[in-house]
Design a protein around this motif. Sequence first.
Motif, mmCIF file in Angstrom:
data_model
loop_
_atom_site.group_PDB
_atom_site.id
_atom_site.type_symbol
_atom_site.label_atom_id
_atom_site.label_comp_id
_atom_site.label_asym_id
_atom_site.label_seq_id
_atom_site.Cartn_x
_atom_site.Cartn_y
_atom_site.Cartn_z
ATOM 1 N N TYR A 3 0.843 -1.190 0.000
ATOM 2 C CA TYR A 3 0.000 0.000 0.000
ATOM 3 C C TYR A 3 0.880 1.243 0.000
ATOM 4 N N GLN A 10 -8.416 11.971 2.236
ATOM 5 C CA GLN A 10 -9.314 11.153 1.419
ATOM 6 C C GLN A 10 -8.690 9.785 1.131
ATOM 7 N N VAL A 13 -9.059 7.641 4.227
ATOM 8 C CA VAL A 13 -10.433 7.118 4.316
ATOM 9 C C VAL A 13 -10.646 5.995 3.293
ATOM 10 N N LEU A 15 -8.703 3.771 2.456
ATOM 11 C CA LEU A 15 -8.132 2.510 2.933
ATOM 12 C C LEU A 15 -9.180 1.620 3.596
ATOM 13 N N ARG A 16 -10.281 2.197 3.994
ATOM 14 C CA ARG A 16 -11.351 1.397 4.620
ATOM 15 C C ARG A 16 -11.881 0.322 3.690
ATOM 16 N N GLN A 17 -11.690 0.510 2.397
ATOM 17 C CA GLN A 17 -12.190 -0.445 1.416
ATOM 18 C C GLN A 17 -11.272 -1.652 1.252
ATOM 19 N N LYS A 18 -10.099 -1.614 1.864
ATOM 20 C CA LYS A 18 -9.106 -2.680 1.734
ATOM 21 C C LYS A 18 -9.224 -3.659 2.896
ATOM 22 N N VAL A 20 -8.038 -5.502 6.077
ATOM 23 C CA VAL A 20 -7.130 -5.046 7.124
ATOM 24 C C VAL A 20 -6.030 -6.080 7.357
ATOM 25 N N LEU A 24 -1.546 -2.563 5.812
ATOM 26 C CA LEU A 24 -2.552 -1.516 5.696
ATOM 27 C C LEU A 24 -2.489 -0.592 6.908
ATOM 28 N N VAL A 25 -2.386 -1.158 8.095
ATOM 29 C CA VAL A 25 -2.303 -0.353 9.317
ATOM 30 C C VAL A 25 -1.045 0.512 9.295
ATOM 31 N N ALA A 28 -1.556 3.371 6.879
ATOM 32 C CA ALA A 28 -2.466 4.370 7.441
ATOM 33 C C ALA A 28 -1.751 5.241 8.470
ATOM 34 N N TRP A 56 -13.865 4.210 20.257
ATOM 35 C CA TRP A 56 -13.259 3.068 19.579
ATOM 36 C C TRP A 56 -12.242 2.336 20.426
#
Length: 82
Positions: A3, A10, A13, A15-18, A20, A24-25, A28, A56
């Motif tokens: 990634y 944007q 945000v 990355l929410r579609q990928k 986890v 990815l973390v 981000a 959260w």
Amino acid sequence: MNYPIPANPQEVVALRQKPVDEELVAAAIAGVVQIARQQGQSLDELTAEVLAEDGWLDPAQRRWLSDIVKQAWESLPSVKLS
């Protein structure tokens, strides 16, 4: 890394579609650090945001994440994003 580091909010945000995973973390967190720098935030300001109460994470998780953000801040080179 699979990634790219996000260059703007944007892209973070999106990355929410990928799915986890660790990469990815990491992307981000690196993106958040770079965007904060680009916006002129200090490390103290960014960690204050991470440590702020939210629904959260519990306090221990926020402290752990704050430590990770500090490590990322210190290890990532300062890069001007366009």
